[in-house]
Motif scaffolding. Structure first.
Motif, PDB file in Angstrom:
ATOM      1  N   GLY A   1      15.695  -5.583  -4.999  1.00  0.00           N
ATOM      2  CA  GLY A   1      16.521  -5.485  -6.195  1.00  0.00           C
ATOM      3  C   GLY A   1      15.705  -5.671  -7.453  1.00  0.00           C
ATOM      4  O   GLY A   1      15.377  -6.785  -7.827  1.00  0.00           O
TER       5      GLY A   1
ATOM      6  N   CYS B   1      16.658  -5.526 -10.677  1.00  0.00           N
ATOM      7  CA  CYS B   1      17.919  -5.451 -11.413  1.00  0.00           C
ATOM      8  C   CYS B   1      17.697  -5.666 -12.909  1.00  0.00           C
ATOM      9  O   CYS B   1      16.808  -6.424 -13.309  1.00  0.00           O
TER      10      CYS B   1
ATOM     11  N   ASN C   1      19.771 -10.090  -6.183  1.00  0.00           N
ATOM     12  CA  ASN C   1      20.637  -9.690  -7.290  1.00  0.00           C
ATOM     13  C   ASN C   1      20.265 -10.391  -8.601  1.00  0.00           C
ATOM     14  O   ASN C   1      20.984 -10.276  -9.591  1.00  0.00           O
TER      15      ASN C   1
ATOM     16  N   CYS D   1      18.177 -10.874 -12.073  1.00  0.00           N
ATOM     17  CA  CYS D   1      17.653  -9.915 -13.049  1.00  0.00           C
ATOM     18  C   CYS D   1      16.135 -10.035 -13.158  1.00  0.00           C
ATOM     19  O   CYS D   1      15.596 -11.130 -13.152  1.00  0.00           O
TER      20      CYS D   1
ATOM     21  N   GLY E   1      14.582   1.326 -11.772  1.00  0.00           N
ATOM     22  CA  GLY E   1      15.579   0.607 -10.976  1.00  0.00           C
ATOM     23  C   GLY E   1      15.486   0.947  -9.496  1.00  0.00           C
ATOM     24  O   GLY E   1      14.952   1.998  -9.120  1.00  0.00           O
TER      25      GLY E   1
ATOM     26  N   HIS F   1      20.149  -1.234  -7.037  1.00  0.00           N
ATOM     27  CA  HIS F   1      20.837  -2.425  -6.539  1.00  0.00           C
ATOM     28  C   HIS F   1      21.970  -2.803  -7.496  1.00  0.00           C
ATOM     29  O   HIS F   1      23.114  -2.373  -7.299  1.00  0.00           O
ATOM     30  N   SER F   2      21.683  -3.564  -8.557  1.00  0.00           N
ATOM     31  CA  SER F   2      22.716  -4.041  -9.474  1.00  0.00           C
ATOM     32  C   SER F   2      22.217  -3.912 -10.900  1.00  0.00           C
ATOM     33  O   SER F   2      21.109  -4.357 -11.205  1.00  0.00           O
ATOM     34  N   GLU F   3      23.027  -3.309 -11.771  1.00  0.00           N
ATOM     35  CA  GLU F   3      22.615  -3.075 -13.151  1.00  0.00           C
ATOM     36  C   GLU F   3      23.764  -3.436 -14.068  1.00  0.00           C
ATOM     37  O   GLU F   3      24.897  -3.020 -13.827  1.00  0.00           O
TER      38      GLU F   3
ATOM     39  N   ALA G   1      23.579   3.251  -8.780  1.00  0.00           N
ATOM     40  CA  ALA G   1      23.223   1.969  -8.159  1.00  0.00           C
ATOM     41  C   ALA G   1      24.412   1.485  -7.339  1.00  0.00           C
ATOM     42  O   ALA G   1      25.535   1.971  -7.509  1.00  0.00           O
TER      43      ALA G   1
ATOM     44  N   THR H   1      24.799  -9.807 -12.914  1.00  0.00           N
ATOM     45  CA  THR H   1      24.430  -9.099 -11.679  1.00  0.00           C
ATOM     46  C   THR H   1      24.515 -10.010 -10.453  1.00  0.00           C
ATOM     47  O   THR H   1      24.494  -9.536  -9.320  1.00  0.00           O
TER      48      THR H   1
ATOM     49  N   THR I   1      26.827  -9.496  -7.074  1.00  0.00           N
ATOM     50  CA  THR I   1      26.643  -8.577  -5.941  1.00  0.00           C
ATOM     51  C   THR I   1      26.326  -9.399  -4.702  1.00  0.00           C
ATOM     52  O   THR I   1      25.175  -9.690  -4.385  1.00  0.00           O
TER      53      THR I   1
ATOM     54  N   THR J   1      20.933  -1.156   0.015  1.00  0.00           N
ATOM     55  CA  THR J   1      20.489  -0.379  -1.140  1.00  0.00           C
ATOM     56  C   THR J   1      20.300   1.076  -0.760  1.00  0.00           C
ATOM     57  O   THR J   1      19.675   1.835  -1.475  1.00  0.00           O
TER      58      THR J   1
END
Lengths: 415, 415
Positions: A225, A227, A256, A258, A335, A338-340, A359, A368, A371, A386
């Protein structure tokens, strides 16, 4: 026949019986598993100590030793984890949909187990019990392959679970541990297309990439990830700071979390100072673009590889951008799907961000960190997917199911 | 960069734009594609003739030449196939489900395109247009790799489609044909994990197995079908005969055709004669077990490999069994998880058959021939999945989609 193939075939031999168990029978088995883990905690700890000692002798890092170490409390929480899975609804047998065709045949799609699952994972021994509980509850036999550094611990846990299962209706053959911890055995497992229906790797990026690149058994890819949190020009100042800080610092070691914060320049001009201050207060090291370096002290210059990096620690990259479009382009380039997240007061900007970025999870004004199987309400998860096939994002019990069509007629033939 | 990788990257470059097109824009593009195919039929036929000539020189079999040959009528029906896809509902953007979590975040799961699809297929040039229509309608760029024997034809079809797309809002880059028809190029395609999201092989068992065994890109496995019809002791005599004959003879060359008929001995004692008679009347060659050889003339002895065989022609294997359980065991041993039918008047027997056998489609009192996108009501299909992940059975447009989660909050962070 190799020992790995034998284990896979043993797991497969339990497939039909396991698939036909009722929810109650499976729940009874999970309760027995949880009880046995607590009852046999001292023995498991003694076996774990063997791995710890070997680890110290082999110079394992403190971080790895910590992941490997069990305590009474950790075993208790592993047992509680099994009980949490027991409480989850059983998806097997659920009707997904039914319909009738003009010729009168009735089609019903029902959920069935995915099949024999191969789990390849790294040091943490809790995965041994967690994955067993999730796979068995969803009716899937499982072949576990943990790392050699945790072998005595994993074997002890599986032995305890086997003895517990022997007193239940759930066939203990459905739970198998690979005892040959050589690379060759792991490699062989990746190609057991006749016996395994899917392989789920859990661990670092290099383990996952190795499995994805080499397996001929279908793989459920779990995630790297990288993110991002993007703070748009219209973002509320406190919300922008709080979401970025939370996504980075709440638990930096997970997928998850950042890794890069993108900031619209107009917002940065006014509020980046408070973001930098709060990140520093939490002990975060910042790598920044030219803008960040020019405006703040103690910023390390960010290189291109920082935009790619999944730090998994208290480091963050910060890049300022002149527009929403540049933020989207950055995430599309670096990216990992995964999570944005976007923080913005403008719904139009959020909609564009969420539509254009591909994503598993897109966030508008939320961290984020959500997730996660528990946060999504799926209960315990076996990982976060993913990849795009089968399931995306947190994988709970339903992700471990397939479906089949039951077609009922009264003599229909194709004309 | 190799030419294959360039093509894959070109397809990928159209991903975002294609994903954001409206249904109307995609349908306009499909209409333009269909119109162009009919309009340019003469040129396509001329190019097809080059492949035919080369095929004759290279000694291609009559059957392969027939699959390769186009006519005005065949091109017309290919164009109509594209229009059929145009009429199907567009799954992209559909909401799968929405829910709210206790912390107030709203989670919405929406359908999105699967991504860049690699199609590897054998001689039939109609796949070139069919697959293009299905992939583009579901928002997926596609990289086509047909067989070298159909190269001029495939290239002509893609050229026509490209020119048609250039007049529409659908980016023509989204449709790419691999022009390097070497084995090396095909092998490279299997490993383009950065650019391709999924590979779908269509063709014979050896092509599919090669792709499954070697690809590191996720594969949607389409089907070898060793399908069975089991006639239970309580089966209605006419229904048993009709379903077995239909499943075998309606179209023997396809994957949902029946290869082995299993018959309960009690039913066989009374009615196998009429089954044998009707099969022979349709020109079917029968390979039978000892019982069948003892009771009927002109039965070739069945060997073990007959139970494994996907004949795909007018040959059938017949085995008599003493019980439902033996029929189930036979199918569990030799079946390929495609389509399996039971003919019985006893619901309990049907339920047991359908619960214990792990296949994409289980039939009670209906022919296996219904495992088909059109028969299921999905419209045109890109193939029939025999794997368990992602989708099972006929794959229509929905099978070419993934989902993503849109999470909306008002500042939620993880506590």
């Amino acid at each position: 026949m190799s020992s790995v193939m034998k284990k896979a075939k043993a797991a497969k031999s339990a497939k039909e019986q396991l698939a036909l168990l009722s929810r109650e029978e499976k729940d009874d088995a999970l309760e027995a598993m949880a009880t046995a883990l607590t009852k046999e905690a001292s023995w498991i700890l003694a076996e774990n100590e063997k791995d710890m000692q070997a680890g110290r002798e082999n110079g394992l890092s403190e971080a790895l030793l910590d992941r490997l170490a069990l305590t009474k409390e950790r075993i208790h929480s592993i047992a509680e984890g099994v009980r949490e899975v027991k409480k989850l609804p059983d998806p097997i047998g659920d009707t997904v949909r039914t319909w009738e065709r003009p010729n009168g045949i009735q089609i019903e799609e029902v959920r069935v187990p995915l099949g024999v699952i191969g789990m390849i994972y790294e040091a943490r021994p809790n995965v041994t019990a967690d994955a067993s509980a999730l796979c068995l509850k969803s009716g899937n036999p499982v072949l576990l392959r943990g790392s050699s550094s945790a072998f005595q611990t994993n074997k002890a846990i599986v032995d305890v679970l086997h003895r517990a299962l022997d007193e239940t209706k759930l066939p203990s053959l459905a739970l198998q541990l690979v005892e040959d911890t050589s690379r060759e055995a792991a490699h062989e497992m990746l190609h057991l297309t006749e016996d395994l229906d899917v392989i789920i790797p859990r661990g670092g990026a290099s383990l996952i990439q190795h499995v994805v690149k080499n397996a001929s058994v279908p793989v459920l890819e779990t995630g790297v990830g990288n993110c991002h949190v993007y703070i748009d020009e219209s973002a509320d100042d406190r919300m922008g700071v709080q979401i970025a800080v939370n996504a980075k610092t709440d638990r930096p070691s997970v997928c998850n979390a950042c890794e890069t914060v993108l900031i619209h320049r107009d917002w940065a001009d006014q509020y980046a100072a408070s973001l930098v201050e709060e990140l520093k207060a939490k002990g975060v090291a910042i790598r920044g673009d030219d803008y960040m370096q020019a405006h703040f002290d103690g910023i390390t210059p960010a290189e291109t590889n920082d935009w790619h990096e999944e730090y998994l620690n208290l480091t963050v990259a910060i890049r300022t951008v002149p527009s929403l479009n540049d933020a989207i382009r950055h995430i599309q380039t670096y990216g990992t799907g995964h999570s944005e997240a976007i923080v913005t007061e403008e719904t139009g900007a959020a909609d564009e961000f969420m539509a254009r970025i591909d994503a598993a999870a897109l966030y508008h004004n939320a961290s984020t960190r959500f997730t996660d199987g528990n946060e999504f309400g799926f209960g315990a998860e076996i990982g976060i997917s993913t990849q795009k096939m089968h399931v995306r994002g947190p994988m709970g019990l339903e992700a471990l199911t397939a479906s089949k069509y039951l077609v009922r007629g009264n003599g229909q033939i194709k004309e």
